[in-house]
Motif scaffolding. Sequence first.
Motif, PDB file in Angstrom:
ATOM      1  N   ALA A  83       2.185 -75.551 -73.662  1.00 12.39           N
ATOM      2  CA  ALA A  83       2.052 -74.664 -74.816  1.00 12.39           C
ATOM      3  C   ALA A  83       2.581 -73.267 -74.504  1.00 12.39           C
ATOM      4  O   ALA A  83       2.973 -72.535 -75.421  1.00 12.39           O
ATOM      5  N   LYS A  84       2.602 -72.908 -73.218  1.00  7.43           N
ATOM      6  CA  LYS A  84       3.084 -71.593 -72.801  1.00  7.43           C
ATOM      7  C   LYS A  84       4.441 -71.656 -72.114  1.00  7.43           C
ATOM      8  O   LYS A  84       4.925 -70.657 -71.587  1.00  7.43           O
ATOM      9  N   ASN A  85       5.054 -72.844 -72.089  1.00 11.25           N
ATOM     10  CA  ASN A  85       6.359 -73.020 -71.427  1.00 11.25           C
ATOM     11  C   ASN A  85       6.330 -72.514 -69.984  1.00 11.25           C
ATOM     12  O   ASN A  85       7.288 -71.901 -69.509  1.00 11.25           O
ATOM     13  N   THR A  86       5.241 -72.774 -69.290  1.00  9.33           N
ATOM     14  CA  THR A  86       5.049 -72.204 -67.963  1.00  9.33           C
ATOM     15  C   THR A  86       4.620 -73.274 -66.958  1.00  9.33           C
ATOM     16  O   THR A  86       3.783 -74.127 -67.278  1.00  9.33           O
ATOM     17  N   VAL A  87       5.188 -73.177 -65.764  1.00 10.75           N
ATOM     18  CA  VAL A  87       4.743 -73.982 -64.634  1.00 10.75           C
ATOM     19  C   VAL A  87       4.259 -73.032 -63.549  1.00 10.75           C
ATOM     20  O   VAL A  87       4.785 -71.924 -63.397  1.00 10.75           O
ATOM     21  N   TYR A  88       3.247 -73.456 -62.837  1.00  9.80           N
ATOM     22  CA  TYR A  88       2.602 -72.617 -61.827  1.00  9.80           C
ATOM     23  C   TYR A  88       2.632 -73.298 -60.458  1.00  9.80           C
ATOM     24  O   TYR A  88       2.708 -74.528 -60.369  1.00  9.80           O
ATOM     25  N   LEU A  89       2.535 -72.477 -59.429  1.00  9.97           N
ATOM     26  CA  LEU A  89       2.320 -72.985 -58.075  1.00  9.97           C
ATOM     27  C   LEU A  89       1.209 -72.158 -57.456  1.00  9.97           C
ATOM     28  O   LEU A  89       1.412 -70.982 -57.132  1.00  9.97           O
ATOM     29  N   GLN A  90       0.043 -72.763 -57.343  1.00  7.98           N
ATOM     30  CA  GLN A  90      -1.082 -72.118 -56.684  1.00  7.98           C
ATOM     31  C   GLN A  90      -0.984 -72.400 -55.197  1.00  7.98           C
ATOM     32  O   GLN A  90      -0.969 -73.565 -54.790  1.00  7.98           O
ATOM     33  N   MET A  91      -0.913 -71.340 -54.403  1.00  8.40           N
ATOM     34  CA  MET A  91      -0.736 -71.472 -52.964  1.00  8.40           C
ATOM     35  C   MET A  91      -1.958 -70.894 -52.261  1.00  8.40           C
ATOM     36  O   MET A  91      -2.228 -69.696 -52.375  1.00  8.40           O
ATOM     37  N   ASP A  92      -2.677 -71.746 -51.569  1.00  6.56           N
ATOM     38  CA  ASP A  92      -3.874 -71.346 -50.829  1.00  6.56           C
ATOM     39  C   ASP A  92      -3.669 -71.592 -49.337  1.00  6.56           C
ATOM     40  O   ASP A  92      -2.762 -72.332 -48.941  1.00  6.56           O
ATOM     41  N   THR A 147       2.037 -85.516 -59.941  1.00  8.73           N
ATOM     42  CA  THR A 147       2.603 -84.485 -59.086  1.00  8.73           C
ATOM     43  C   THR A 147       3.012 -85.086 -57.744  1.00  8.73           C
ATOM     44  O   THR A 147       2.563 -86.171 -57.366  1.00  8.73           O
ATOM     45  N   ASN A 148       3.874 -84.346 -57.040  1.00 18.82           N
ATOM     46  CA  ASN A 148       4.325 -84.777 -55.729  1.00 18.82           C
ATOM     47  C   ASN A 148       4.490 -83.532 -54.853  1.00 18.82           C
ATOM     48  O   ASN A 148       4.934 -82.490 -55.356  1.00 18.82           O
ATOM     49  N   TYR A 149       4.131 -83.645 -53.587  1.00 12.30           N
ATOM     50  CA  TYR A 149       4.157 -82.491 -52.684  1.00 12.30           C
ATOM     51  C   TYR A 149       4.835 -82.838 -51.366  1.00 12.30           C
ATOM     52  O   TYR A 149       4.755 -83.973 -50.884  1.00 12.30           O
ATOM     53  N   ALA A 150       5.452 -81.823 -50.784  1.00  8.66           N
ATOM     54  CA  ALA A 150       5.920 -81.953 -49.410  1.00  8.66           C
ATOM     55  C   ALA A 150       4.711 -82.058 -48.493  1.00  8.66           C
ATOM     56  O   ALA A 150       3.659 -81.463 -48.762  1.00  8.66           O
ATOM     57  N   ASP A 151       4.869 -82.794 -47.411  1.00 10.73           N
ATOM     58  CA  ASP A 151       3.749 -82.954 -46.473  1.00 10.73           C
ATOM     59  C   ASP A 151       3.265 -81.610 -45.945  1.00 10.73           C
ATOM     60  O   ASP A 151       2.070 -81.429 -45.683  1.00 10.73           O
ATOM     61  N   SER A 152       4.182 -80.670 -45.792  1.00 16.23           N
ATOM     62  CA  SER A 152       3.844 -79.375 -45.205  1.00 16.23           C
ATOM     63  C   SER A 152       2.916 -78.541 -46.088  1.00 16.23           C
ATOM     64  O   SER A 152       2.274 -77.606 -45.597  1.00 16.23           O
ATOM     65  N   VAL A 153       2.844 -78.850 -47.380  1.00 20.59           N
ATOM     66  CA  VAL A 153       2.012 -78.044 -48.294  1.00 20.59           C
ATOM     67  C   VAL A 153       0.888 -78.858 -48.927  1.00 20.59           C
ATOM     68  O   VAL A 153       0.034 -78.295 -49.623  1.00 20.59           O
ATOM     69  N   LYS A 154       0.888 -80.141 -48.690  1.00 19.43           N
ATOM     70  CA  LYS A 154      -0.115 -81.023 -49.315  1.00 19.43           C
ATOM     71  C   LYS A 154      -1.518 -80.580 -48.927  1.00 19.43           C
ATOM     72  O   LYS A 154      -1.805 -80.313 -47.755  1.00 19.43           O
ATOM     73  N   GLY A 155      -2.384 -80.477 -49.931  1.00 18.42           N
ATOM     74  CA  GLY A 155      -3.755 -80.040 -49.687  1.00 18.42           C
ATOM     75  C   GLY A 155      -3.940 -78.535 -49.737  1.00 18.42           C
ATOM     76  O   GLY A 155      -5.073 -78.047 -49.775  1.00 18.42           O
ATOM     77  N   ARG A 156      -2.848 -77.784 -49.735  1.00 13.23           N
ATOM     78  CA  ARG A 156      -2.929 -76.315 -49.787  1.00 13.23           C
ATOM     79  C   ARG A 156      -2.317 -75.768 -51.073  1.00 13.23           C
ATOM     80  O   ARG A 156      -2.765 -74.742 -51.579  1.00 13.23           O
ATOM     81  N   PHE A 157      -1.286 -76.423 -51.587  1.00 18.33           N
ATOM     82  CA  PHE A 157      -0.592 -75.968 -52.795  1.00 18.33           C
ATOM     83  C   PHE A 157      -0.913 -76.908 -53.951  1.00 18.33           C
ATOM     84  O   PHE A 157      -1.091 -78.113 -53.765  1.00 18.33           O
ATOM     85  N   THR A 158      -0.940 -76.337 -55.160  1.00 25.68           N
ATOM     86  CA  THR A 158      -1.159 -77.126 -56.367  1.00 25.68           C
ATOM     87  C   THR A 158      -0.152 -76.700 -57.430  1.00 25.68           C
ATOM     88  O   THR A 158      -0.053 -75.517 -57.752  1.00 25.68           O
ATOM     89  N   ILE A 159       0.570 -77.666 -57.960  1.00 23.67           N
ATOM     90  CA  ILE A 159       1.489 -77.398 -59.064  1.00 23.67           C
ATOM     91  C   ILE A 159       0.832 -77.875 -60.353  1.00 23.67           C
ATOM     92  O   ILE A 159       0.223 -78.952 -60.398  1.00 23.67           O
ATOM     93  N   LEU A 211      -1.745 -66.968 -53.256  1.00 22.45           N
ATOM     94  CA  LEU A 211      -0.868 -66.403 -54.270  1.00 22.45           C
ATOM     95  C   LEU A 211      -0.655 -67.467 -55.337  1.00 22.45           C
ATOM     96  O   LEU A 211      -0.708 -68.665 -55.049  1.00 22.45           O
ATOM     97  N   ARG A 212      -0.389 -67.007 -56.562  1.00 21.26           N
ATOM     98  CA  ARG A 212      -0.019 -67.936 -57.625  1.00 21.26           C
ATOM     99  C   ARG A 212       1.331 -67.526 -58.178  1.00 21.26           C
ATOM    100  O   ARG A 212       1.495 -66.399 -58.665  1.00 21.26           O
ATOM    101  N   LEU A 213       2.279 -68.425 -58.096  1.00 22.40           N
ATOM    102  CA  LEU A 213       3.583 -68.200 -58.693  1.00 22.40           C
ATOM    103  C   LEU A 213       3.595 -68.763 -60.114  1.00 22.40           C
ATOM    104  O   LEU A 213       2.958 -69.779 -60.392  1.00 22.40           O
ATOM    105  N   SER A 214       4.329 -68.074 -60.965  1.00 22.06           N
ATOM    106  CA  SER A 214       4.505 -68.536 -62.345  1.00 22.06           C
ATOM    107  C   SER A 214       5.988 -68.634 -62.653  1.00 22.06           C
ATOM    108  O   SER A 214       6.795 -67.882 -62.104  1.00 22.06           O
ATOM    109  N   CYS A 215       6.330 -69.538 -63.531  1.00 22.28           N
ATOM    110  CA  CYS A 215       7.722 -69.683 -63.959  1.00 22.28           C
ATOM    111  C   CYS A 215       7.715 -69.972 -65.459  1.00 22.28           C
ATOM    112  O   CYS A 215       7.194 -71.004 -65.894  1.00 22.28           O
ATOM    113  N   VAL A 216       8.288 -69.051 -66.204  1.00 17.43           N
ATOM    114  CA  VAL A 216       8.365 -69.202 -67.656  1.00 17.43           C
ATOM    115  C   VAL A 216       9.753 -69.688 -68.041  1.00 17.43           C
ATOM    116  O   VAL A 216      10.761 -69.140 -67.576  1.00 17.43           O
ATOM    117  N   ALA A 217       9.797 -70.694 -68.883  1.00 22.70           N
ATOM    118  CA  ALA A 217      11.070 -71.255 -69.338  1.00 22.70           C
ATOM    119  C   ALA A 217      11.363 -70.807 -70.765  1.00 22.70           C
ATOM    120  O   ALA A 217      10.482 -70.853 -71.627  1.00 22.70           O
TER     121      ALA A 217
END
Length: 122
Positions: free
Chosen positions: A74-83, A57-69, A17-23
Amino acid sequence: VQLQACGGGLVQAGGSLRLSCVASGRWFSSYAMGWFRQAPGKEREFVATITRSGSSTNYADSVKGRFTIFRDNAKNTVYLQMDSLKSEDTAVYYCVAVLGAPTSDARAFNYWGQGTLVTVSS
C-alpha cells in the motif's frame, strides 16, 4: 519503476538499522523485491528477497536470523530490518526489483536503486 533507498548510516556493532526503499510508479505489487550489498573491494552479494505478495522470503546465510525483509504494498515500500549488526555488514546496500519470481542472482534484477551506505563500527 524507480527505486529510492534510504536509512543507511553509522552504527556500532550489535546495533540495528532499518533500510527503506520506496518505488515510484504503478504496479509495485507486481515486482519481487530484494536487497544486495557491496563492500569496499568486494563483489556485489545477495542479501535478501521477498515475493510480490510478501508471503515468501529468502536470505543469504550470512544474514539469516539477523536481517528481516518485509514490504508494504500500500506504501510501495520494501524494508530491510538489520539487527545484531557486525563490522562485516559494512557495505553499500542496493534495493532491487524484478517482474516475476525473485532470485539470488543479481543479473536477473533489471531495476536498481542508488544505494545507501551502512557502516558498522567495531
